[in-house]
Each structure stands twice: as structure tokens, then as C-alpha cells.
Design a protein around this motif. Structure first.
Motif, mmCIF file in Angstrom:
data_model
loop_
_atom_site.group_PDB
_atom_site.id
_atom_site.type_symbol
_atom_site.label_atom_id
_atom_site.label_comp_id
_atom_site.label_asym_id
_atom_site.label_seq_id
_atom_site.Cartn_x
_atom_site.Cartn_y
_atom_site.Cartn_z
ATOM 1 N N ARG A 45 55.551 137.180 95.961
ATOM 2 C CA ARG A 45 56.100 136.956 97.205
ATOM 3 C C ARG A 45 55.682 135.323 97.584
ATOM 4 O O ARG A 45 56.494 134.665 98.009
ATOM 5 C CB ARG A 45 55.848 137.801 98.299
ATOM 6 N N ARG A 46 54.432 135.266 97.750
ATOM 7 C CA ARG A 46 53.951 133.969 98.093
ATOM 8 C C ARG A 46 54.393 132.977 97.334
ATOM 9 O O ARG A 46 54.866 131.589 97.461
ATOM 10 C CB ARG A 46 52.409 133.843 98.056
ATOM 11 N N ALA A 47 54.421 132.959 95.760
ATOM 12 C CA ALA A 47 54.843 132.133 94.631
ATOM 13 C C ALA A 47 56.421 131.641 94.949
ATOM 14 O O ALA A 47 56.710 130.707 94.915
ATOM 15 C CB ALA A 47 54.809 132.428 93.324
ATOM 16 N N CYS A 48 57.127 132.792 95.367
ATOM 17 C CA CYS A 48 58.500 132.618 95.710
ATOM 18 C C CYS A 48 58.865 132.206 96.920
ATOM 19 O O CYS A 48 60.130 131.888 97.281
ATOM 20 C CB CYS A 48 59.299 134.018 95.213
ATOM 21 N N ALA A 175 63.716 136.297 81.328
ATOM 22 C CA ALA A 175 63.018 136.856 80.288
ATOM 23 C C ALA A 175 61.867 135.493 79.788
ATOM 24 O O ALA A 175 60.639 135.842 79.545
ATOM 25 C CB ALA A 175 63.484 137.227 79.027
ATOM 26 N N ARG A 176 62.460 134.267 79.945
ATOM 27 C CA ARG A 176 61.584 133.138 79.159
ATOM 28 C C ARG A 176 61.463 132.133 80.687
ATOM 29 O O ARG A 176 61.466 131.021 80.732
ATOM 30 C CB ARG A 176 62.408 132.549 78.146
ATOM 31 N N LEU A 177 61.495 132.860 81.641
ATOM 32 C CA LEU A 177 61.595 132.116 83.014
ATOM 33 C C LEU A 177 60.613 130.974 83.205
ATOM 34 O O LEU A 177 60.828 129.983 83.492
ATOM 35 C CB LEU A 177 61.463 132.922 84.293
ATOM 36 N N GLY A 178 59.455 131.226 82.671
ATOM 37 C CA GLY A 178 58.325 130.205 82.847
ATOM 38 C C GLY A 178 58.471 128.812 82.065
ATOM 39 O O GLY A 178 58.126 128.011 82.450
ATOM 40 N N TYR A 179 59.015 129.232 80.867
ATOM 41 C CA TYR A 179 59.335 127.909 80.221
ATOM 42 C C TYR A 179 60.506 127.022 80.927
ATOM 43 O O TYR A 179 60.585 125.883 80.373
ATOM 44 C CB TYR A 179 59.985 128.350 78.670
ATOM 45 N N GLY A 180 61.356 127.607 81.546
ATOM 46 C CA GLY A 180 62.387 126.873 82.312
ATOM 47 C C GLY A 180 61.728 126.155 83.434
ATOM 48 O O GLY A 180 62.033 124.917 83.704
ATOM 49 N N LEU A 190 60.393 128.091 91.582
ATOM 50 C CA LEU A 190 60.422 129.499 92.096
ATOM 51 C C LEU A 190 61.101 129.656 93.321
ATOM 52 O O LEU A 190 62.105 130.584 93.313
ATOM 53 C CB LEU A 190 59.222 130.271 91.883
ATOM 54 N N PRO A 191 60.571 129.100 94.567
ATOM 55 C CA PRO A 191 61.289 129.077 95.704
ATOM 56 C C PRO A 191 62.762 128.626 95.985
ATOM 57 O O PRO A 191 63.471 129.235 96.298
ATOM 58 C CB PRO A 191 60.578 128.103 96.515
ATOM 59 N N TRP A 192 63.092 127.784 94.933
ATOM 60 C CA TRP A 192 64.439 127.204 94.929
ATOM 61 C C TRP A 192 65.283 128.274 94.459
ATOM 62 O O TRP A 192 66.112 128.752 94.749
ATOM 63 C CB TRP A 192 64.383 125.824 93.996
ATOM 64 N N LEU A 193 64.626 128.837 93.036
ATOM 65 C CA LEU A 193 65.440 129.823 92.561
ATOM 66 C C LEU A 193 65.897 131.024 93.227
ATOM 67 O O LEU A 193 66.929 131.563 93.336
ATOM 68 C CB LEU A 193 64.736 130.272 91.116
#
Length: 345
Positions: A45-48, A175-180, A190-193
Motif C-alpha cells: 500500500r505504501r509503495a503504491c 507477472a513481470r511487473l518489476g522489469y517494466g 507503482l503509484p502511477w500504475l
């Protein structure tokens, strides 16, 4: 033999394994109520930057896609995706098996365009017989795409706006979100997403975890009864701590993005190795690199390196995929470079 087959053919990142070992002797509540799952949710939650987000931990990507899609759609609705989308190609009809049709749009390097999405939705509702059809009930995109390409912020924003105009949710397969998120040319965090979709998931299986995906409903907008729907799909872990502990580790001290950045750094070095060997490499800023090999090169290289053949391009050339991960090393790349010396034609 060195393997670049995938980013989930190794175990877990050592920090994740250590956290599992450190907590192994502790007892906990089940079904997502354990202390580590609760801690992981707060960190996510904090990261997003979404304090109201609802977060659920599932095991794998196909299971997550089918569960979320089934939960968000009515019985007569389908999901719009590009023809190369994972749910349309590599999930064995799992979405259809749960009663929802995949409505495929053209793929442009793995991506849909906002204009083609808008045109499709307009045509659908302009047809007077639309009540007899499968309704487009949501839009599905992957980030990064199956071809290692990225949507820009402006591209995703345009798709999200169209979804809002037609009052259908946007679901992002991460599934590969980190790499994006870690790609050097990306402009999405992450907050934008979280602000520009209705649901997404943070992939752990392919980004350092043994298994696990974190489904995020950023606006506290989980479908009614989602917990029960997860169980109905056979996706509810009794020992939910298995995922919770791992995500608690991945979202401690930025480990998730550190893992992704390392894999991308290895992929960019790999990319240069192929280019130096005079071999064509498709444009991908992520940990997936798509390489054009002659069949003779492919067969020779497979004697020393494991990788995946993606699709034949013609009678003599094949598109092949090489993937890096947290476990990829400089020595792996040196072995690849050495192997390539023996296959140049």
C-alpha cells in the motif's frame, strides 16, 4: 548447462529464502490473516501510495488471471486483449474454461492501441444486434508485454480513459511487473500504475519469489465476495504465509526493484553480446530478449545454452527468447559469448 530459458527456472532470491527460513518455526493464522501477509499488504500500500488498496495473495499467473477476470466479469461478458496476450495464447484456454471469451484485438509489438480499442467498442455498440453478442466487459493488458515491450504512460493513460468512457475496468497483468517498472526507458511507477487501472497484480514468481502474485485493487474496489471466489477457484492457500512472507521480503529495502534492475542489467549486456556477434536482436528494454537465429545457429547454440524457441520466421530463421533473472551472472554471459563464437555463420 547455462540456462536463459525463463525467469522462473531458479529458486528464490537468497533474501526471500532467508526470510522463509527465519519465520519457519513460528506459528500463524491461515488464509491471509498471518502477520507477514498483513505486513506485506501495508508495504505494498505504501509503495503504491494507495492506503485503501485491497490486496490478495495467489500462487501463479494463470491462476491469478482467471480468478480476477472471472470475478470482475458478469456471466455474459468477455475480456478484450491483444491476440498475442498471455490469456489468449499461453494459458490453455483457462479464461474460456471459466465461461468468458477472450475478445482479441490486433497486436502491435505485443501492445494494443487506444484507437483500435475505441473503434472496437464503438462498432460493438453500433451494431443493433449487440445484445446477442459477448459483451466486452473489461480490458486486459500485460506490462511488460509478452514480447518484452512496454506501454508508455501516455499509451496506458489513453487506454484507461477509453475504459472509463465505456465504464469497463482495466486489468493489468503484472507477472513481470518489476522489469517494466525498472526499465531504463520506462515512465511508469507503482503509484502511477495504481491510479490508472482498476486492478493489477505484482508478480513474484518471475521476480525473485518461489511462487506468488499480489493482486491489488487500488481503490478498495475488490469484487464482492472476492475472497470466496478465490477459494472457489481453488486458489486460496491455507498456508497463506508462504506468499505473505515472500512479499514482505520483496518489499523490504526495495528488494523487488533491485532484483528487476539486476536482471535488466544482465539482459542489456546479453543484448550487446548478440549485437557484437552480428545477430539481430528485437527491441526490448526488459529482461526478455528476442533474438533472430538461423536454424543452424539455433541448433548449434542449444548444445551449450538453454533458451526458448519462440516462433519460426521463415524456413531458415527462428525467433528465440533469452531471459535473465536475479540468478543471472557475469559468468553466465561469458559462457554465452564463448558459445556464440562457435555458431556464427
Amino acid at each position: 548447462m547455462i540456462s536463459f530459458e525463463s525467469d522462473y527456472n531458479n529458486g528464490a532470491h537468497p533474501d526471500v529464502l532467508q526470510r522463509l527460513a527465519d519465520t519457519n518455526a513460528s506459528q500463524s493464522a491461515s488464509y491471509g490473516d498471518d502477520e507477514w501477509s498483513q505486513s506485506a499488504r501495508e508495504k505494498i500500500r505504501r509503495a503504491c501510495e494507495c492506503p485503501e488498496a485491497e490486496i490478495f495473495f495467489l500462487v501463479g499467473g494463470t491462476q491469478t488471471n482467471t480468478t480476477v477476470i472471472d470475478a470482475m466479469l458478469r456471466s455474459y461478458e468477455g475480456v478484450v486483449a491483444v491476440e498475442t496476450g498471455h490469456i489468449n495464447v499461453h494459458e490453455s484456454g483457462a479464461v474460456e474454461a471459466h465461461g468468458h471469451k477472450v475478445l482479441a484485438l490486433p497486436s502491435h509489438d505485443g501492445k494494443m492501441t487506444a484507437k483500435e480499442l475505441q473503434d472496437y467498442l464503438r462498432r460493438f455498440y453500433a451494431d443493433p444486434t449487440w445484445p446477442h453478442m459477448v459483451f466486452p466487459g473489461m480490458v486486459y493488458v500485460t506490462f511488460p508485454t509478452e514480447l518484452g515491450t512496454l506501454y508508455s504512460a501516455s499509451e496506458l493513460e489513453a487506454i484507461h480513459r477509453i475504459c472509463q468512457d465505456f465504464q469497463i475496468p482495466l486489468f493489468i497483468d503484472g507477472a513481470r511487473l518489476g522489469y517494466g517498472l525498472a526499465a531504463s526507458n520506462g515512465d511508469i511507477d507503482l503509484p502511477w500504475l495504481a491510479r490508472h487501472c482498476d486492478a493489477f497484480y505484482i508478480g513474484g514468481t518471475k521476480v525473485g519469489a518461489l511462487c506468488g502474485e499480489a493482486v491489488v485493487f487500488p481503490k478498495g474496489n475488490a469484487p464482492k465476495g472476492f475472497f470466496t471466489i478465490v477459494k472457489r477457484h481453488g486458489a486460496l492457500l491455507a498456508k497463506s504465509r508462504l506468499a505473505g512472507v515472500q512479499f514482505d521480503a520483496l518489499f523490504t529495502d526495495g528488494l523487488y526493484l533491485k532484483i528487476a534492475r539486476h536482471a535488466i542489467e544482465m539482459a542489456m549486456q546479453m543484448r550487446q553480446i548478440f549485437m557484437d556477434a552480428g545477430i539481430e536482436v528485437k527491441d526490448s528494454p526488459t529482461n526478455q530478449q528476442f533474438v533472430v537465429l538461423t536454424n543452424a545457429q539455433k541448433d548449434a547454440l542449444m548444445q551449450e545454452i538453454l533458451f526458448e524457441t519462440w516462433e519460426p520466421l521463415d524456413n531458415d530463421r527462428t525467433l528465440c527468447r533469452f531471459v535473465t533473472s536475479w540468478a543471472s551472472t557475469e559468468n553466465d554471459l561469458k559462457a554465452l559469448a564463448e558459445a556464440l563464437k562457435n555458431v556464427r555463420t
